[in-house]
Enzyme design. Structure first.
Site, PDB file in Angstrom:
ATOM      1  N   CYS A   1      -7.695  -0.764  21.726  1.00 45.40           N
ATOM      2  CA  CYS A   1      -7.057  -0.011  20.482  1.00 45.40           C
ATOM      3  C   CYS A   1      -7.528   1.270  20.236  1.00 45.40           C
ATOM      4  O   CYS A   1      -7.086   1.918  19.605  1.00 45.40           O
ATOM      5  CB  CYS A   1      -7.499  -1.233  19.400  1.00 45.40           C
ATOM      6  SG  CYS A   1      -9.171  -1.514  19.287  1.00 45.40           S
TER       7      CYS A   1
ATOM      8  N   LYS B   1      -7.034 -18.677  16.346  1.00 41.04           N
ATOM      9  CA  LYS B   1      -5.911 -18.719  17.139  1.00 41.04           C
ATOM     10  C   LYS B   1      -5.875 -17.478  18.273  1.00 41.04           C
ATOM     11  O   LYS B   1      -5.335 -16.313  17.672  1.00 41.04           O
ATOM     12  CB  LYS B   1      -4.341 -18.750  16.333  1.00 41.04           C
ATOM     13  CG  LYS B   1      -3.197 -18.777  17.151  1.00 41.04           C
ATOM     14  CD  LYS B   1      -2.056 -17.972  16.504  1.00 41.04           C
ATOM     15  CE  LYS B   1      -0.883 -17.769  17.532  1.00 41.04           C
ATOM     16  NZ  LYS B   1      -1.384 -17.294  18.810  1.00 41.04           N
TER      17      LYS B   1
ATOM     18  N   GLU C   1       2.414   4.185  20.015  1.00 43.63           N
ATOM     19  CA  GLU C   1       1.477   3.636  20.910  1.00 43.63           C
ATOM     20  C   GLU C   1       1.927   3.284  22.267  1.00 43.63           C
ATOM     21  O   GLU C   1       3.079   2.497  22.157  1.00 43.63           O
ATOM     22  CB  GLU C   1       0.804   2.712  20.178  1.00 43.63           C
ATOM     23  CG  GLU C   1      -0.488   2.359  20.761  1.00 43.63           C
ATOM     24  CD  GLU C   1      -1.361   1.177  20.004  1.00 43.63           C
ATOM     25  OE1 GLU C   1      -2.515   1.164  20.211  1.00 43.63           O
ATOM     26  OE2 GLU C   1      -0.691   0.181  19.342  1.00 43.63           O
TER      27      GLU C   1
ATOM     28  N   GLU D   1      -7.083  -5.019  11.880  1.00 47.45           N
ATOM     29  CA  GLU D   1      -7.068  -3.888  12.899  1.00 47.45           C
ATOM     30  C   GLU D   1      -5.932  -3.683  13.605  1.00 47.45           C
ATOM     31  O   GLU D   1      -5.497  -4.586  14.211  1.00 47.45           O
ATOM     32  CB  GLU D   1      -8.442  -3.910  13.921  1.00 47.45           C
ATOM     33  CG  GLU D   1      -8.711  -2.597  14.616  1.00 47.45           C
ATOM     34  CD  GLU D   1      -9.447  -2.755  15.942  1.00 47.45           C
ATOM     35  OE1 GLU D   1      -8.870  -2.760  16.970  1.00 47.45           O
ATOM     36  OE2 GLU D   1     -10.710  -2.952  15.531  1.00 47.45           O
TER      37      GLU D   1
END
Length: 540
Positions: free
Chosen positions: A311, A204, A409, A277
């Site tokens: 990331c 997906k 973040e 992750e």
């Protein structure tokens, strides 16, 4: 900063994306028959579609068919049928398919790069790195297939009498939920070791980058993987992603920490494994003996690759007092020299953010910091003249704990600079916060850098590099500590997560029990003598 004009787009799109379904004048970036060929791979019976627009000028790209929960169920059924025979396919044949994929992605790189840039808005050079990483991953796992997956003999309970071996059994069907920021790498690379290990995949991808993922699925089939082994579904995360998690034998997710927590709870309920992750607020340390100009060059890549939507990119730069001023001058100068734009041109150094939501987050973080006293050394503005979601690479100084960008973040082209006085302080500040994904250390003394790296609570630490050294070393596992995730991709861990370890032991000649009418008490004494003997012989 040098400006790169955006790719041409229709005048009627200049104020924002049109709705091509109701606008016969809308000009599509991609050939419609090409798009139709790709989107036919989505498992969908709903009849509904989702319009996708490019960050480059808001240009229409496609209407992607949407999947229902029932479609996800069908995708898993197809995958399970294909997986049954795939698991019996000799390992060398599975590995050969990955090597063919290696060549295919290199041969078709221009097509892949074009699609990645259209869907994500990233600079073309950043899109190329996705092609390279898929090729590296395919080659690494194909060449090391036997090393990771062959049946392994281990020491039995008693020498000669006990034979023990460990098999690697595929999980079954792996669900992969991949993000938009690296649409080719994240869509394919986690799935390649799963396939090699004998699993099937239901993928997906993110709604914004479906076409890249679908082209990847097409190339897998061209490389010789059986039809049905890699299924693709599309739709909203809560409905379609939730259905994938509910049906998979193992889940691989890359995305936010908040969503990762939800998936972890769902997997725990079903007692299935997952690798996650998640977020990061990655630190870079420039030590007093660092090569300032080399570190400044590395910092521009560390912070601004893919417009900071990576990331493992750096959002916190800790610089030793002794070199702080020289480093800042060099870093700001390099940042101001970057070429910005939203186009397919190779000359662009930093491309666009992917969406209005990302632009809003970046803008909010910068405005909040400035309002509370931070200083903008360069950048700090959106650039709608270059593209609807372009934001200048931004360097902040004086960021404090009360500012939103201090601990949260940003996932954009924004970095905060901090001085440090001693290396113990730098390590403590690098370890501050909840995350632990990636870090970077710059020094002329590589051994000292490696020693310092071991004190930083991150899953990967690069010395005299930003992130590429660990990311490109496929034998080295990659993943996060603390709230940056669970599990690892790459290396042995990256393929073993998709297998069950099955131990098979065969006992010869005598049972592990009393023999010849021996009492339990006598048997215990005999066993004790045997254990002492094995110890003296140095047996494990």
């Amino acid at each position: 900063m040098t400006e790169q004009s955006p790719a041409p787009s229709p005048d009627d799109l200049s104020a924002g994306p049109a709705d091509p379904e109701h606008d016969s004048t809308a000009t599509y970036a991609l050939d419609r028959s090409y798009v139709d060929r790709l989107t036919r791979r989505v498992v969908s019976t709903t009849g509904s579609t989702d319009a996708v627009f490019s960050p480059i000028g808001g240009t229409p790209l496609a209407h992607v068919p949407q999947s229902s929960a029932a479609d996800v169920t069908e995708a898993f059924a197809r995958a399970r049928r294909a997986q049954a025979s795939w698991a019996d396919t000799p390992l060398d044949e599975r590995a050969a398919a990955l090597l063919r994929l290696h060549d295919l992605v290199l041969d078709r790189q221009e097509e892949l790069i074009d699609l990645v840039v259209w869907e994500s808005g990233k600079a073309r050079k950043d899109a190329y790195l996705e092609v390279a990483h898929v090729a590296l991953t395919a080659r690494y796992y194909a060449r090391t297939a036997h090393q990771h997956l062959d049946t392994r003999r281990v020491g039995g309970m008693f020498p000669v009498l006990t034979r023990a071996e460990v098999h690697r059994v595929p999980k079954g069907v792996v669900g992969i939920i991949s993000p938009w920021n690296y649409p080719l790498t994240m869509a394919l690379c986690d799935g390649l070791p799963a396939l090699l290990a004998g699993n099937a995949v239901v993928s997906k991808p993110d709604a914004q980058t479906m076409l890249t993922a679908l082209l990847g699925a097409e190339l897998l089939e061209e490389a010789g993987l059986p039809s049905g082994l890699w299924q693709v579904v599309a739709g909203p995360g809560p409905e379609v992603g939730g259905a994938v998690v509910a049906a998979a034998d193992y889940v691989c997710f890359t995305g936010s920490t908040a969503t990762g927590r939800v998936i972890a709870r769902q997997c725990a309920e079903r007692l299935v494994g997952c690798s996650l992750e998640l977020g990061g607020k990655n630190p870079m340390l420039v030590l007093r003996d660092a090569d300032v100009h080399r570190a400044a060059e590395g910092a521009t890549r560390a912070v601004f690759s893919n417009a900071g939507q990576l990331c493992v990119s750096m959002e916190r730069l800790f610089v030793a007092d002794q070199v702080y001023d020289r480093f800042v001058d060099a870093f700001v100068s390099r940042t101001q020299a970057m070429t910005l734009g939203a186009s397919q041109d190779w000359s662009v150094d930093m491309g666009s953010l992917i969406s209005q939501a990302q632009l809003d987050t970046v803008t909010r973080h910068v405005e909040d910091a400035v309002a509370k006293g931070a200083r903008v050394l360069t950048g700090g503005r959106a650039r709608p003249d270059l593209g609807p979601f372009v934001f200048e690479p931004t360097v902040l100084e004086g960021v404090s704990a009360d500012m939103e960008c201090f601990g949260k973040e940003t996932f954009g082209p924004v970095v905060a600079l901090y001085r440090f006085h001693g290396e113990d302080e730098a390590v403590d500040r690098a370890n501050d916060g909840l995350y632990g994904l990636n870090a970077s250390v710059w020094t002329r003394d590589a051994a000292r850098g490696r020693a310092l790296a071991r004190r930083i609570r991150c899953g990967t630490v690069n010395v005299n590099e930003a992130y590429g050294a660990t990311f490109g070393s496929l034998a080295a596992p990659m993943g996060g500590m603390r709230e940056s995730g669970l599990g690892r991709r790459q290396g042995a861990e990256g393929i073993h997560r998709y297998t069950e370890a099955q131990s098979v032991a065969t006992q010869r000649l005598v049972p592990i029990a009393p023999v010849l009418g021996m009492s339990e008490e006598v048997n215990a004494r005999v066993m004790t003598s045997a254990l002492r003997l094995l110890h003296r012989l140095g047996r494990a």
